[in-house]
Enzyme design. Structure first.
Site: not given
Length: 456
Positions: A75, A77, A161
């Site tokens: 994936d 991003d 995070d």
């Protein structure tokens, strides 16, 4: 409430000061192993087109982290200084989604490239009447409720995070911007939070689940101070929307490392936050509850390795079976109802309690009830019932669950599973010989008066 608001404001000041200290360490091309070719064709297209239109654009997060750790990213991003509306103007195949997080999804057939605008820092609560920005932060808990505040790349890095997720890959120069020593965290194989642990977990308690997931997925260690904070704050997961916890639970248990995830959630005392009805005996690794759940997850992990289909329905049917069984036995004992009725009522009650914490879509909850009801129906081996059950839409799932229980519980369940194995693979003659005798009901003898009526 006033004390909580003051605490949030103090945290805001600390966060702003922390952002000022962030200076990206530039990792040149020759000092790392990530290249443009590691990105998908469509991810490169998005990055290049945004840059060609005058915007900053980086590949960020998991795809950078995974490549630096030797994995092949799946994936991709993208983060940019363009607003979602500006991204939409660049790409005709763009769709804007989300309320809590406003994102742009660029569609290329089955592949979707997610584009996020740099996240900014939340100011203190705005004055009453400013409806547009109100309630971005909860005054009670400090949890982020809405997050459409845009800012600089430094603010965006500070908002992420874990340190290994704050690394930005420039597809033009193939340099990496490392804002929080993420590369050092990877080299130490230790999960490191950006900023204050209590503040960051308060902003989004799901970060505790993400820490557990990264620990098992990447074979990394959770530091003692983070483990302690998770133990103290685990109950804040009750504040997370049930639909979001369904997605996070799937990521934990249906991504190929579910068995390890179960052990990690037990270690962090988080499994009971997701499944409050689970018995405390789960801590005993010799208990049937733990052994069945662990065996199911090991099988699921293997199916994923073999690229076979898995479903959340089987996961939830297994996790909730023993709470269901306990409640059904209680209903039978207290009210004297039949086993079938008790199981049906217990099934409805067990699911209704669970969906208060984790939303289970109807298409899965229906399959869960079928798997449960088949555990009772598979015990009936007379007349035409076994032939009918073979054609049941969920027979295979119900049978697989019976086999799982038989392997752990032994006795009656194991014998029943073996019988159904032989019945499935036998020819028609063998199947008919395997069927038990039909139990006929004892009919009451007709009275003499009725015999006279029949004769007339």
């Amino acid at each position: 409430m006033e004390n909580n608001a003051n605490s949030n404001n103090n945290n805001n000041v600390e966060q702003i000061e922390y952002i000022k200290t962030l200076n990206a360490k530039i990792i040149p091309r020759k000092e790392h192993n990530m290249r443009r070719s590691d990105l998908s064709k469509h991810a490169l297209d998005v990055l290049d087109r945004l840059a060609d239109n005058g915007y900053q654009a980086y590949a960020v997060g998991g795809c950078v982290r995974d490549r630096l750790m030797g994995y092949h990213p799946k994936d991709f991003d993208v983060v940019t200084n363009a607003t979602p509306e500006q991204v939409k103007n660049v790409f005709r195949n763009c769709r804007l989604i989300g309320r809590r997080f406003r994102l742009a999804h660029i569609h290329f057939g089955r592949e979707i490239i997610e584009v996020a605008t740099y996240r900014g820092h939340h100011k203190e609560q705005p004055p009453d009447g400013d409806a547009k920005n109100q309630n971005a932060l909860s005054a009670d808990s400090g949890q982020i409720l809405r997050d459409n505040v845009f800012g600089t790349i430094e603010e965006d890095a500070a908002r992420r995070d874990f340190t290994f997720n704050a690394m930005y890959f420039n597809a033009k120069t193939e340099e990496i911007l490392d804002f929080a020593d993420g590369l050092a965290s990877i080299e130490r194989k230790e999960i490191k939070m950006i900023g204050d642990l209590q503040t960051r977990f308060s902003e989004d308690p799901v970060r505790m689940l993400r820490a557990a997931r990264f620990a098992v997925k990447l074979n990394m260690r959770i530091p003692d101070d983070m483990q302690k904070q998770i133990h103290q704050m685990g109950n804040s997961l009750a504040n997370i929307p049930a639909a979001r916890l369904f997605e996070e639970t799937n990521k934990l248990f249906l991504s190929g490392y579910g068995a390890s995830a179960l052990d990690k959630l037990l270690e962090l005392h988080l499994i009971f936050q997701l499944f409050p009805c689970l018995p405390s005996t789960l801590h005993d690794k010799s208990s049937k509850e733990y052994m069945v759940m662990r065996a199911m997850l090991e099988n699921t992990d293997q199916r994923l390795i073999n690229e076979l289909r898995v479903t959340p329905a089987f996961l939830y049917a297994t996790f909730l079976w023993y709470p269901l069984e306990e409640l059904a036995n209680k209903l039978q004992f207290e009210s004297g109802m039949s086993q079938y009725d008790a199981m049906n009522i217990a099934g409805v009650e067990t699911l209704s309690q669970q969906i208060k914490r984790i939303m289970i879509p109807k298409r899965f909850s229906s399959a869960i009830r079928d798997i449960w009801s088949l555990q009772y129906r598979l015990e009936k081996r007379t007349s035409k019932r076994p032939f009918v059950l073979l054609n049941h839409a969920k027979f295979r799932a119900g049978y697989d669950f019976l086999v799982l229980r038989g392997e752990v519980e032994g006795g009656k369940q194991q014998e029943l599973a073996e019988w159904w194995h032989d019945f499935q693979h036998g020819d028609d003659s063998k199947r008919r010989k395997m069927l038990g005798p039909v139990k006929r009901r004892n009919r009451r003898p007709r009275s003499k008066s009725n015999k006279v009526k029949d004769a007339n």
